[in-house]
Design a protein around this motif. Structure first.
Motif, mmCIF file in Angstrom:
data_model
loop_
_atom_site.group_PDB
_atom_site.id
_atom_site.type_symbol
_atom_site.label_atom_id
_atom_site.label_comp_id
_atom_site.label_asym_id
_atom_site.label_seq_id
_atom_site.Cartn_x
_atom_site.Cartn_y
_atom_site.Cartn_z
ATOM 1 N N UNK A 172 2.488 111.169 41.468
ATOM 2 C CA UNK A 172 1.576 112.029 41.715
ATOM 3 C C UNK A 172 1.092 112.833 40.427
ATOM 4 N N UNK A 173 -0.327 112.901 40.471
ATOM 5 C CA UNK A 173 -0.485 113.870 38.924
ATOM 6 C C UNK A 173 -0.131 115.393 38.910
ATOM 7 N N UNK A 217 -0.636 110.112 37.802
ATOM 8 C CA UNK A 217 -1.614 109.465 36.849
ATOM 9 C C UNK A 217 -2.058 108.696 39.057
ATOM 10 N N UNK A 218 -3.840 108.825 38.548
ATOM 11 C CA UNK A 218 -4.821 108.381 40.152
ATOM 12 C C UNK A 218 -4.011 106.573 40.203
ATOM 13 N N UNK A 219 -3.672 106.104 38.890
ATOM 14 C CA UNK A 219 -3.099 104.747 39.377
ATOM 15 C C UNK A 219 -2.472 104.236 39.866
ATOM 16 N N UNK A 252 1.690 108.689 32.837
ATOM 17 C CA UNK A 252 1.167 108.553 31.331
ATOM 18 C C UNK A 252 2.489 109.573 30.719
ATOM 19 N N UNK A 304 -5.754 102.031 47.229
ATOM 20 C CA UNK A 304 -6.760 102.439 46.179
ATOM 21 C C UNK A 304 -7.804 101.951 47.423
ATOM 22 N N UNK A 315 1.121 119.654 48.334
ATOM 23 C CA UNK A 315 -0.167 120.731 47.672
ATOM 24 C C UNK A 315 0.135 122.019 48.924
ATOM 25 N N UNK A 347 -2.826 120.626 39.698
ATOM 26 C CA UNK A 347 -2.782 119.864 38.060
ATOM 27 C C UNK A 347 -4.050 119.115 37.697
ATOM 28 N N UNK A 348 -3.886 119.006 36.381
ATOM 29 C CA UNK A 348 -4.919 118.334 35.267
ATOM 30 C C UNK A 348 -4.946 116.882 35.294
ATOM 31 N N UNK A 349 -6.613 116.278 36.349
ATOM 32 C CA UNK A 349 -5.959 115.519 36.220
ATOM 33 C C UNK A 349 -7.951 114.817 35.652
ATOM 34 N N UNK A 401 -10.869 109.023 35.485
ATOM 35 C CA UNK A 401 -9.370 108.772 36.883
ATOM 36 C C UNK A 401 -10.027 109.040 37.857
ATOM 37 N N UNK A 402 -10.539 110.171 38.552
ATOM 38 C CA UNK A 402 -10.956 110.509 39.668
ATOM 39 C C UNK A 402 -12.021 109.395 40.322
ATOM 40 N N UNK A 456 -10.484 105.549 40.772
ATOM 41 C CA UNK A 456 -9.565 105.324 41.182
ATOM 42 C C UNK A 456 -9.836 106.505 43.365
ATOM 43 N N UNK A 457 -10.726 106.891 42.997
ATOM 44 C CA UNK A 457 -10.605 107.388 44.311
ATOM 45 C C UNK A 457 -12.408 107.263 44.259
#
Lengths: 261, 160
Positions: free
Chosen positions: A166-167, A187-189, A193, B27, B66, B121-123, B127-128, B131-132
């Motif tokens: 989870x990020x 990470x979202x994958x 990391x 995914x 969350x 949280x940093x994303x 990546x978003x 992956x999303x």
């Protein structure tokens, strides 16, 4: 919709109310959440069951390969265990002799996974042990092979575990071989990391990453995963490493919740 | 009675999403709740879209760690934006216009959730995006025509 009507005002109030709800912290909301998840988890598990069984049948060859690997690892571990009992007795005797006190003692509670968050943005599990079983927020969660995450929310009879992928999860970690220290976060994958390391850090693909004693949540030495790739841009003083978790987070069905005494 | 029917639709869609994640992974999971919000918005108007958004957000927030209300807020915005986009894009009987609505509203939902999650949280946006945004938008748009048909068949029987 943008003409001056009472309805527009009501819709605006609903939107504002939904936004302000984000900042509300109340135990009633936590108990409401667990009531809803408790009710919804059972039909989800019932409907998932035949699909999961079908998947096991279709991918039986993977299960067989995993069985052969585990059998080999088991034999290796058994051979290493010879003489460990004697070492443990000697360790206990020496601790008494030098009046050495252990810094902490850990016990664990086994728990079943009864649901998971289907969102793309979170990696969360729901387990069937709660505050009645001594579970508290922040407790580390493990499986037999490595760390899984930590407790993020607790109710009387259940808890939510935020996974290492989870990020919002992070833990201080180090490479077992080179002892380089960094921070592992999700990470979202579905991977982790490891960051805040210099570009010259002695970490290679294949290195095992374990928890560091600098972590206030996790005992030291627990396996997180294995480095699978390195990201280091030219002229960038720092590097980050992608870590594949040891635990198969999408298939986990039982966890151990560590209670610090 | 209408609220109960909407609740049942929402719960069924949520269960399908959860089973999808359990069996196939997260995914390429389609966002059935967004399709449902748009469906009720087109079928019965903004009020029904809003009720669907509230139920969908409540379910999604219950399973999340969350702050409570993130998904409710995002889905409510999507319900409103579906009404706005409907004025410019939707044509009665046109499958393409419905799919376009799904595309835009899904994008809005992902962007709102991204900005709300980044506050926690940093994303990285890349990546978003990979992956999303891409997988969820593609799957949701692909599933949308079939989902609309099924929702319509069930809703006509239940709301008759």
């Amino acid at each position: 919709m943008f003409e001056r009507k009472p309805k527009t005002f009501i819709y605006f109030i609903i939107l504002l109310g939904a936004f302000l709800l984000i900042f509300v912290r109340n135990s009633f909301i936590t108990s409401l959440k667990f009531k809803i998840t408790g009710s919804a988890s059972l039909p989800i598990r019932i409907v998932s069951f035949p699909f999961k069984e079908m998947k096991k049948i279709l991918f039986y060859h993977r299960t067989y390969d995993e069985y052969i690997r585990l059998k080999r690892d088991n034999n290796e571990l058994r051979s290493r265990m010879v003489g460990f009992d004697e070492l443990l007795r000697e360790n206990t005797r020496l601790e008494k002799l030098f009046n050495f006190k252990r810094q902490s003692i850990y016990s664990s509670v086994a728990s079943n996974v009864i649901g998971r968050d289907p969102s793309n943005w979170n990696a969360t599990l729901i387990v069937d042990k709660g505050s009645e079983d001594g579970i508290e927020i922040g407790m580390p969660v493990m499986s037999a092979v490595g760390i899984v995450g930590k407790i993020a929310e607790v109710s009387a009879a259940g808890a939510k575990v935020v996974l290492i992928s989870d990020p919002s999860f992070s833990v201080t970690a180090l490479a077992r071989r080179s002892r380089e220290v960094g921070l592992v976060s999700g990470t979202l994958q579905g991977m982790c990391r490891m960051k805040y390391l210099s570009a010259q850090a002695d970490i290679k693909v294949g290195d095992e990453i374990i928890t560091s004693k600098l972590s206030s949540t996790f005992p030291e030495g627990l396996l997180i995963g294995e480095v699978i790739s390195v990201y280091s841009a030219k002229d960038n003083p720092s590097a980050s490493f992608i870590v594949k978790p040891t635990v198969s987070l999408s298939q986990i069905e039982e966890v151990l919740i560590i209670q610090k005494k | 009675m209408s609220a109960l029917i909407i609740a049942i639709f929402t719960i069924v869609c949520f269960i399908i999403e959860a089973v999808w994640v359990d069996v196939l992974g997260v995914l390429f999971k389609p966002n059935l709740l967004i399709i449902l919000i748009i469906f009720f918005n087109l079928f019965r108007g903004i009020r029904y879209g809003l009720i669907t958004a509230l139920f969908a957000g409540l379910l999604a927030d219950s399973f999340s760690v969350k702050p409570f209300g993130i998904n409710i807020f995002s889905f409510v915005i999507c319900a409103y934006m579906a009404t706005v986009i409907k004025m410019y894009v939707y044509q009665v009987g046109s499958v393409v216009s419905r799919v376009l609505m799904v595309f835009f509203v899904t994008l809005i939902n992902i962007l709102v959730l991204y900005f709300l999650n980044v506050m926690i949280s940093p994303i990285a946006f890349s990546e978003a995006f990979m992956c999303v945004l891409i997988p969820q938008t593609v799957m949701t748009v692909l599933i949308a025509p079939y989902a609309f048909e099924k929702f319509k068949q069930c809703a006509l029987k239940l709301f008759a």
